[in-house]
Design an enzyme around this catalytic site. Structure first.
Site, PDB file in Angstrom:
ATOM      1  CD1 TRP A  61       1.988  17.825  -0.793  1.00 23.11           C
ATOM      2  CD2 TRP A  61       2.379  15.772  -1.834  1.00 23.11           C
ATOM      3  NE1 TRP A  61       1.868  17.776  -2.180  1.00 23.11           N
ATOM      4  CE2 TRP A  61       2.150  16.332  -2.768  1.00 23.11           C
ATOM      5  CE3 TRP A  61       3.041  14.495  -1.983  1.00 23.11           C
ATOM      6  CZ2 TRP A  61       2.138  15.816  -4.085  1.00 23.11           C
ATOM      7  CZ3 TRP A  61       3.068  13.766  -3.231  1.00 23.11           C
ATOM      8  CH2 TRP A  61       2.680  14.558  -4.342  1.00 23.11           C
ATOM      9  CE1 TYR A 100      -2.591  21.289  -0.631  1.00 27.07           C
ATOM     10  CE2 TYR A 100      -0.549  22.242  -0.088  1.00 27.07           C
ATOM     11  CZ  TYR A 100      -1.227  21.692  -0.841  1.00 27.07           C
ATOM     12  OH  TYR A 100      -0.653  21.056  -2.089  1.00 27.07           O
TER      13      TYR A 100
END
Length: 774
Positions: free
Chosen positions: A115, A113
């Site tokens: 950005w 996980y």
């Protein structure tokens, strides 16, 4: 003299042009037409600084000697050995093969996980999943740290979580129609600087100025007065953190008591209303949910609550609920309670009325929505149905085989032997970092692709140096942006860094799946292909002609068709039979048959106030509620050493804000170093006194680079996740609960080094040059 070049690019905090002289970044200009560009753009030049970059493949010394028998507790403490790319790729491929052969693919955790990059081709987590799906699969993750409890309850109650992700009413529609706007949480350009997949135009301030011009009554319900810009002249309701649900229920109870509930809407468009209304009336627990009850929990004035209840039904009213509210124990409840309050008011589906979630959480929520396809490389068909709720990583690593529930299903954690992380930093965003440190020692092998020596890279066994978005070609775009952007390579890769695509392609070759992974395309062929997919879709589905790729690449951007006017559930309101929802009843669920059958203590069959473990209602006099909100000067932990992030620090570390009255009581002076602690950990920060912070509340932004003075010691950077609790939102949602956190704070007299300097010195120790090359 070298020619000056202008190179278009994009990051999560905006589109920009790099002014280049050879390999030197001369300056950085925001994209033309960006109404309120982010100052974080100026930190991009840090990507070209080699001092904190991973410059060659590195392997932890103890792991290289003993492999799966190595001591995992030495991760982050033991030196790294530089190796060749050939050796590094062989090690990675052989570990993937060994784990899948001995333990099965579910033992490979690639949730990965984060950005990552704004580029939609070099999106590291997707490329990792693509490769592993060709090799039999992996264990992934569900939901995000930003949003988990909220989407889970909205999928159950309205059939979709799209309203969280930009399909609420547009801000233009709100400015034109709303008369009473209640903001639960924040509505701030601070968080709207950023957008996954990039942002071409920061419009929030422009929209908010339109709202201000219309004379709309605005109430901000938050422990922080500056959660909205001061020029909006909003009424500040300094609520106790974590009690928004009680306020929403109290408002609904007052509306019901006054006979103003829209019973026709409840009957026509909702199911299970009788459960919800009975709870408001206190038929089960003998407690009427009214203004007086809510005031006792929230610390707000009961008369103000009564007055607002009347105002909500007498005017066109809009409820805005921040993503942050559901990042708490029982985080499903504020989203469900807001939906129920909007239903009892009866304005869901009307322009400028009802409820919306996540305005300003990212730059595109509330903005016009692109109607074209967004560029994205595919992770391919999921080869294995194995995934955990994203914030349960430590639980998974510490408790292999243990049972847990998610959305009403009973599941078991896999026995994780290999972790492969690309495009993220769990030692930023996970809660209770000391517990994560313990859990992180359990896998046999941890592999990380990373440009920077993040805390996660420092705690890996194999680190592969990845390029940043200014060292490769890519394309940016998403549904919340009405422009597609070229991301053109500006500099050569630093050191031996390779793009994530090239790294995974090399590993795929060793694993025998390269042809299916790359489909015969190199980088620019893929970027062209992704653009042409979108261009073909726009032409065939919308009749919209996008320029050919070569023209797009030369010009750097293309504007896309968009939808400017959205109202959440407008079609459903008009015809609930034809536009029925994907819920258990086809209606908005205010009383749930599924949750009634599950009989959870922490997520009941209707919206409810459930007292959390840690909140001011249970706090001692010397305890404070910690709010770990998003920072001004960076996105999460990205480029913490950049100019915009450093500008927000004091004395080399993060600022913790607290009310001057509290500071005087504790003997804390403005600008002094303080220690924050609880049973989970401790950190240092610099005190900033600010009467915009409610008393008995402190706020410490997320994202400071984790810098413990020992493997589980005092963090000197001011990272709040050494303090936050690693507990689930509930048995139903399993989301992160970072905002349920009490701490203590005191002056810290002992000197401590500058956090960034300490971080750099620690990296030098781990990557010292006095080791032989293998």
């Amino acid at each position: 003299m070298e020619t000056i070049r202008r190179i278009p690019n994009c990051c999560h905090w905006g589109a920009y042009t790099l002014i280049m002289r050879g390999q030197e970044i001369v300056s950085i200009e925001p994209a033309e037409g960006d109404e309120n560009p982010s100052p974080i753009l100026q930190s991009v030049r840090q990507w070209a600084d080699p001092s904190l970059r991973v410059l060659q493949p590195m392997v932890r010394e103890g792991w290289l000697k003993k492999r799966e028998q190595a001591d995992g507790s030495q991760r982050g403490l033991e030196k790294f050995v530089p190796v060749s790319w050939d050796m590094a790729i062989d090690l990675v491929a052989s570990e993937i093969q060994r784990i899948r052969d001995i333990h099965g693919n579910a033992s490979i955790f690639a949730g990965s996980y984060g950005w990552a990059s704004a580029g939609r081709f070099h999106h590291a987590p997707t490329l990792l999943k693509r490769m592993l799906n060709l090799c039999g699969g992996f264990t992934g993750h569900m939901d995000t740290y930003s949003l988990a409890a909220g989407p889970v309850i909205l999928r159950h109650t309205v059939g979709s979580a799209d309203v969280c992700y930009g399909l609420s009413g547009t801000l233009d529609t709100i400015a034109q129609n709303t008369r009473t706007l209640v903001v639960f949480g924040s509505l701030t350009p601070r968080t709207a600087q950023n957008e996954a997949g990039g942002i071409a135009n920061h419009r929030l301030e422009t929209y908010l100025k339109k709202v201000a011009e219309q004379g709309i009554r605005i109430i901000v319900v938050s422990p922080l007065r500056d959660d909205v810009p001061d020029w909006l002249q909003a009424e500040w309701w300094p609520i106790r953190p974590g009690t928004d649900t009680a306020l929403m229920l109290g408002l609904a109870g007052e509306i019901l008591r006054a006979g103003d509930a829209d019973l026709e809407f409840l009957d026509r468009c909702c199911s299970g209303s009788e459960r919800y209304l009975a709870y408001l009336e206190g038929k089960g627990d003998g407690v009427q949910k009214n203004a007086g009850w809510a005031a006792g929990i929230t610390g707000l004035d009961a008369n103000l609550i009564k007055s607002l209840a009347r105002n909500l039904v007498q005017t066109r009213s809009m409820l805005m609920v921040s993503w942050s509210l559901q990042r708490a124990q029982h985080g499903e409840q504020p989203f469900w309670s807001a939906l129920a309050l909007a239903a009892i008011v009866g304005q869901i589906g009307l322009p400028g009325g009802g409820v919306g979630f996540g305005y300003s959480a990212v730059g595109g929520v509330g903005a016009p929505v692109s109607t074209t396809r967004s560029p994205a490389i595919s992770p391919l068909r999921k080869a294995l149905n194995s995934a955990i709720p994203v914030a349960r990583i430590s639980d998974m690593l510490l408790n292999p085989g243990a049972e847990y529930s998610y959305q009403g299903e009973i599941r078991n954690y896999p026995d994780t032997r290999l972790v492969y992380w690309a495009g993220g930093n769990p030692f930023h965003h996970h809660q209770d970092l000391n517990r994560l440190t313990k859990a992180w020692s359990r896998p046999e092998t941890i592999i990380v692709n990373e440009p920077m020596w993040t805390a996660t890279a420092q705690r890996a066994d194999i680190v592969l140096p990845a390029t940043t978005s200014i060292e490769r070609n890519d394309i940016a775009g998403n549904k919340r942006m009405d422009r597609m952007l070229a991301m053109v390579q500006a500099i050569n890769p630093l050191g031996q860094a390779k793009s994530d695509f090239d790294i995974f392609n090399l590993v795929s070759e060793r694993l025998g799946v390269a042809e299916m992974f790359n489909e015969g395309r190199d980088e620019m062929m893929w970027v062209r292909h992704l653009y042409e997919e979108c261009r073909t879709d726009a032409a065939t589905r919308l009749g919209f002609e996008m320029p050919d790729f070569d023209r797009f690449w030369e010009e750097g951007a293309v504007d896309l068709p968009r939808n400017d006017n959205l109202s959440f559930l407008s079609q459903f309101r008009d015809d609930p039979e034809r536009f029925s929802l994907k819920t258990e009843s086809g209606r908005i669920v205010l009383g749930s048959d599924l949750l009634a059958s599950l009989n959870y203590d922490d997520c009941r069959a209707h919206p409810a106030w459930l007292e959390p473990n840690e909140w001011l209602g249970r706090a001692r006099d010397d305890e404070f509620h910690l709010i770990s909100n998003q920072p001004v000067g960076r996105l999460h932990s990205q480029i913490d050493n950049g100019v915009s992030s450093k500008a927000q620090k004091r004395n080399g570390r993060e600022q913790v804000r607290l009310n001057p009255v509290d500071a005087e009581r504790l003997g804390i002076e403005d600008g002094s170093t303080v220690r924050l602690w609880n049973d989970r950990g401790e950190c240092l920060a610099t005190a900033t006194l600010d009467d915009a912070v409610r008393q008995q509340v402190v706020t410490l932004p997320t994202g400071a680079w984790f810098a413990p003075t020992s493997n589980s010691g005092l963090d000197i950077s001011g990272n709040p996740n050494v303090l936050t609790a690693d507990i689930p939102s509930s048995s139903f949602g399993q989301g992160c609960a970072a905002y349920t956190c009490l701490v203590r704070i005191e002056p810290h007299a002992t000197g401590a080094p500058d956090a960034i300097s300490y971080y750099q010195s620690n990296i030098a120790k781990l990557t010292g040059s006095d080791i032989e090359r293998h």
